[in-house]
Motif scaffolding. Structure first.
Motif, PDB file in Angstrom:
ATOM      1  N   ALA A   1      -7.158 -13.053  11.750  1.00  0.00           N
ATOM      2  CA  ALA A   1      -6.814 -12.905  10.671  1.00  0.00           C
ATOM      3  C   ALA A   1      -6.667 -13.673   9.854  1.00  0.00           C
ATOM      4  O   ALA A   1      -5.990 -15.351  10.201  1.00  0.00           O
ATOM      5  N   GLU A   2      -6.501 -14.112   8.251  1.00  0.00           N
ATOM      6  CA  GLU A   2      -6.013 -15.054   6.752  1.00  0.00           C
ATOM      7  C   GLU A   2      -5.182 -14.679   6.281  1.00  0.00           C
ATOM      8  O   GLU A   2      -4.834 -13.476   6.198  1.00  0.00           O
ATOM      9  N   VAL A   3      -4.483 -15.040   5.642  1.00  0.00           N
ATOM     10  CA  VAL A   3      -3.317 -15.565   4.733  1.00  0.00           C
ATOM     11  C   VAL A   3      -3.906 -14.893   3.848  1.00  0.00           C
ATOM     12  O   VAL A   3      -2.926 -13.728   3.096  1.00  0.00           O
ATOM     13  N   GLU A   4      -4.598 -15.145   3.003  1.00  0.00           N
ATOM     14  CA  GLU A   4      -4.418 -14.579   1.697  1.00  0.00           C
ATOM     15  C   GLU A   4      -5.101 -13.316   2.137  1.00  0.00           C
ATOM     16  O   GLU A   4      -4.689 -11.824   0.689  1.00  0.00           O
ATOM     17  N   PHE A   5      -5.658 -12.795   2.867  1.00  0.00           N
ATOM     18  CA  PHE A   5      -6.308 -11.863   2.661  1.00  0.00           C
ATOM     19  C   PHE A   5      -5.219 -10.813   3.537  1.00  0.00           C
ATOM     20  O   PHE A   5      -4.610  -9.269   2.864  1.00  0.00           O
ATOM     21  N   ASP A   6      -3.636 -11.733   4.343  1.00  0.00           N
ATOM     22  CA  ASP A   6      -2.418 -10.715   4.380  1.00  0.00           C
ATOM     23  C   ASP A   6      -1.974 -10.341   3.703  1.00  0.00           C
ATOM     24  O   ASP A   6      -1.338  -8.955   3.343  1.00  0.00           O
ATOM     25  N   ALA A   7      -2.192 -10.944   2.486  1.00  0.00           N
ATOM     26  CA  ALA A   7      -1.002 -11.567   1.076  1.00  0.00           C
ATOM     27  C   ALA A   7      -1.671  -9.613   0.878  1.00  0.00           C
ATOM     28  O   ALA A   7      -0.668  -8.786  -0.417  1.00  0.00           O
ATOM     29  N   LEU A   8      -3.028  -9.842   0.652  1.00  0.00           N
ATOM     30  CA  LEU A   8      -3.404  -8.658  -0.076  1.00  0.00           C
ATOM     31  C   LEU A   8      -2.874  -7.348  -0.088  1.00  0.00           C
ATOM     32  O   LEU A   8      -3.110  -6.240  -0.136  1.00  0.00           O
ATOM     33  N   VAL A   9      -3.026  -6.822   1.722  1.00  0.00           N
ATOM     34  CA  VAL A   9      -2.375  -5.537   2.114  1.00  0.00           C
ATOM     35  C   VAL A   9      -1.318  -5.030   1.690  1.00  0.00           C
ATOM     36  O   VAL A   9      -0.361  -3.902   1.367  1.00  0.00           O
ATOM     37  N   GLN A  10      -0.214  -6.676   1.761  1.00  0.00           N
ATOM     38  CA  GLN A  10       0.883  -6.679   1.848  1.00  0.00           C
ATOM     39  C   GLN A  10       2.033  -5.777   0.905  1.00  0.00           C
ATOM     40  O   GLN A  10       2.056  -5.021   0.645  1.00  0.00           O
ATOM     41  N   ALA A  11       0.666  -6.581   0.111  1.00  0.00           N
ATOM     42  CA  ALA A  11       1.384  -6.355  -1.646  1.00  0.00           C
ATOM     43  C   ALA A  11       0.992  -4.337  -2.197  1.00  0.00           C
ATOM     44  O   ALA A  11       1.882  -3.966  -2.561  1.00  0.00           O
ATOM     45  N   ALA A  12      -0.588  -4.502  -1.514  1.00  0.00           N
ATOM     46  CA  ALA A  12      -0.775  -3.171  -1.898  1.00  0.00           C
ATOM     47  C   ALA A  12       0.012  -2.183  -1.039  1.00  0.00           C
ATOM     48  O   ALA A  12       0.710  -0.858  -1.934  1.00  0.00           O
ATOM     49  N   ALA A  13       0.264  -2.567   0.220  1.00  0.00           N
ATOM     50  CA  ALA A  13       1.624  -1.178   0.574  1.00  0.00           C
ATOM     51  C   ALA A  13       3.367  -1.613  -0.122  1.00  0.00           C
ATOM     52  O   ALA A  13       3.388  -0.620  -0.700  1.00  0.00           O
ATOM     53  N   LEU A  14       3.133  -2.350  -0.935  1.00  0.00           N
ATOM     54  CA  LEU A  14       4.996  -2.435  -1.628  1.00  0.00           C
ATOM     55  C   LEU A  14       4.626  -1.806  -2.789  1.00  0.00           C
ATOM     56  O   LEU A  14       5.082  -0.869  -3.513  1.00  0.00           O
ATOM     57  N   VAL A  15       3.263  -2.095  -3.821  1.00  0.00           N
ATOM     58  CA  VAL A  15       3.461  -1.402  -4.604  1.00  0.00           C
ATOM     59  C   VAL A  15       2.874   0.015  -5.097  1.00  0.00           C
ATOM     60  O   VAL A  15       3.897   0.907  -5.430  1.00  0.00           O
ATOM     61  N   CYS A  16       2.332   0.627  -4.303  1.00  0.00           N
ATOM     62  CA  CYS A  16       1.598   2.150  -3.533  1.00  0.00           C
ATOM     63  C   CYS A  16       3.143   2.587  -3.122  1.00  0.00           C
ATOM     64  O   CYS A  16       2.859   3.874  -2.341  1.00  0.00           O
ATOM     65  N   ASN A  17       3.902   1.856  -2.444  1.00  0.00           N
ATOM     66  CA  ASN A  17       5.325   2.589  -1.849  1.00  0.00           C
ATOM     67  C   ASN A  17       4.695   3.468  -0.517  1.00  0.00           C
ATOM     68  O   ASN A  17       5.248   4.550  -0.040  1.00  0.00           O
ATOM     69  N   VAL A  18       4.166   2.414   0.567  1.00  0.00           N
ATOM     70  CA  VAL A  18       3.188   3.851   1.381  1.00  0.00           C
ATOM     71  C   VAL A  18       2.639   2.281   3.092  1.00  0.00           C
ATOM     72  O   VAL A  18       4.162   1.476   2.836  1.00  0.00           O
ATOM     73  N   PRO A  19       3.767   2.813   4.173  1.00  0.00           N
ATOM     74  CA  PRO A  19       3.924   2.211   5.606  1.00  0.00           C
ATOM     75  C   PRO A  19       2.602   1.444   5.662  1.00  0.00           C
ATOM     76  O   PRO A  19       2.534   0.566   6.770  1.00  0.00           O
ATOM     77  N   ILE A  20       1.246   1.844   5.470  1.00  0.00           N
ATOM     78  CA  ILE A  20      -0.251   1.299   6.412  1.00  0.00           C
ATOM     79  C   ILE A  20      -1.062   1.299   4.934  1.00  0.00           C
ATOM     80  O   ILE A  20      -1.155   1.355   4.011  1.00  0.00           O
ATOM     81  N   SER A  21      -1.466  -0.196   4.449  1.00  0.00           N
ATOM     82  CA  SER A  21      -2.343  -0.456   4.305  1.00  0.00           C
ATOM     83  C   SER A  21      -3.438  -2.167   4.791  1.00  0.00           C
ATOM     84  O   SER A  21      -3.220  -2.646   5.185  1.00  0.00           O
ATOM     85  N   LEU A  22      -4.926  -1.730   4.831  1.00  0.00           N
ATOM     86  CA  LEU A  22      -5.892  -2.001   5.351  1.00  0.00           C
ATOM     87  C   LEU A  22      -7.016  -2.575   4.173  1.00  0.00           C
ATOM     88  O   LEU A  22      -7.373  -2.288   3.761  1.00  0.00           O
ATOM     89  N   ILE A  23      -7.261  -3.769   4.904  1.00  0.00           N
ATOM     90  CA  ILE A  23      -8.725  -4.731   4.709  1.00  0.00           C
ATOM     91  C   ILE A  23      -9.612  -3.332   5.391  1.00  0.00           C
ATOM     92  O   ILE A  23      -9.844  -4.890   6.614  1.00  0.00           O
ATOM     93  N   SER A  24     -10.743  -2.381   5.032  1.00  0.00           N
ATOM     94  CA  SER A  24     -11.490  -2.537   5.876  1.00  0.00           C
ATOM     95  C   SER A  24     -13.001  -2.085   5.525  1.00  0.00           C
ATOM     96  O   SER A  24     -12.942  -2.161   4.140  1.00  0.00           O
ATOM     97  N   LEU A  25     -13.105  -3.190   6.453  1.00  0.00           N
ATOM     98  CA  LEU A  25     -14.690  -3.269   6.326  1.00  0.00           C
ATOM     99  C   LEU A  25     -15.794  -2.221   6.975  1.00  0.00           C
ATOM    100  O   LEU A  25     -15.733  -2.080   8.181  1.00  0.00           O
ATOM    101  N   VAL A  26     -16.452  -1.575   6.761  1.00  0.00           N
ATOM    102  CA  VAL A  26     -17.360  -0.520   7.300  1.00  0.00           C
ATOM    103  C   VAL A  26     -18.763  -1.112   7.626  1.00  0.00           C
ATOM    104  O   VAL A  26     -19.575  -1.133   6.997  1.00  0.00           O
TER     105      VAL A  26
END
Length: 217
Positions: A27-52
């Motif tokens: 895990a790296e701080v800059e990526f963790d911060a992005l999913v935390q912001a996405a979950a907060l902005v979209c008002n959802v409990p789960i957010s991921l950076i998913s690589l297929v």
């Protein structure tokens, strides 16, 4: 449950993903911060950076699914999202024939809502998504969609900057190794030269002496 088809550029897409050298890293701080912001902005409990990847989707960053690191690709909503250039949104997965019998819908984490913004690299390859998930039906408003797209672009920039830094570090290491090898080579030459019974010297293009061994001296 129909699995998503492969993108037309799948071979190039996987090559671009692997060249990021990010799969299975910590895990790296800059990526963790992005999913935390996405979950907060979209008002959802789960957010991921998913690589297929070829057979799985792997999570570089994860908020809301503690302990989860990946799922099979054939059940991944993100495998659909990488086909487009805009956000792929499913308001209620139980009403969508593509996902109604998906194990991630029928059991934990009981996905109902999904929205994934493609992570589109500068070469055009969609390597994954920044996605948000909820266990109840949901719909993003225009502001949330705009912010999610912006956060996805920030994730791409972080991925490509990370790769550039790795490349720079590798170049520095290679140059350091070459310099050390050159020094060792020069040391071996001088040792052999000084042990020679013959006088050895060298000059530059102007005839100026640049080296003499002990015997020459």
């Amino acid at each position: 449950m129909p699995a998503a088809s492969l993108p037309e550029n799948e071979v190039d897409r996987l090559r671009a993903l692997n060249e990021l050298r990010v799969l299975d890293t910590h895990a790296e701080v800059e990526f963790d911060a992005l999913v935390q912001a996405a979950a907060l902005v979209c008002n959802v409990p789960i957010s991921l950076i998913s690589l297929v990847d070829a057979e799985r989707q792997w999570f570089k960053a994860n908020v809301g699914l503690p302990g989860a690191t990946e799922t099979p690709r054939d059940v991944a909503f993100c495998a659909y999202a990488i086909h487009g250039e805009d956000i792929f949104e499913v308001e209620d997965a139980t009403l969508d024939d593509r996902f109604s019998d998906n194990p991630l819908v029928l059991s934990n984490p009981n996905i109902r809502f999904y929205a994934g913004a493609p992570l589109r690299l500068s070469d055009g390859a969609n390597v994954g998504t920044l996605c948000v998930i909820d266990s109840k039906p949901h719909k993003l408003d225009e502001k949330q969609r705009s912010i999610l797209n912006s956060l996805a672009k920030a994730a791409v920039k972080a991925l490509e900057s990370r790769r550039s830094l790795i490349d720079e570090q590798r170049t520095i290491q290679q140059m350091s190794r070459m310099s050390l090898e050159l020094l060792n080579s020069e040391w071996r030459f001088r040792a052999l030269s000084d042990a020679s019974p013959l006088g050895i010297f060298s000059t530059d293009l102007n005839g100026k002496c640049t080296y003499t061994n002990t015997q020459w001296q």
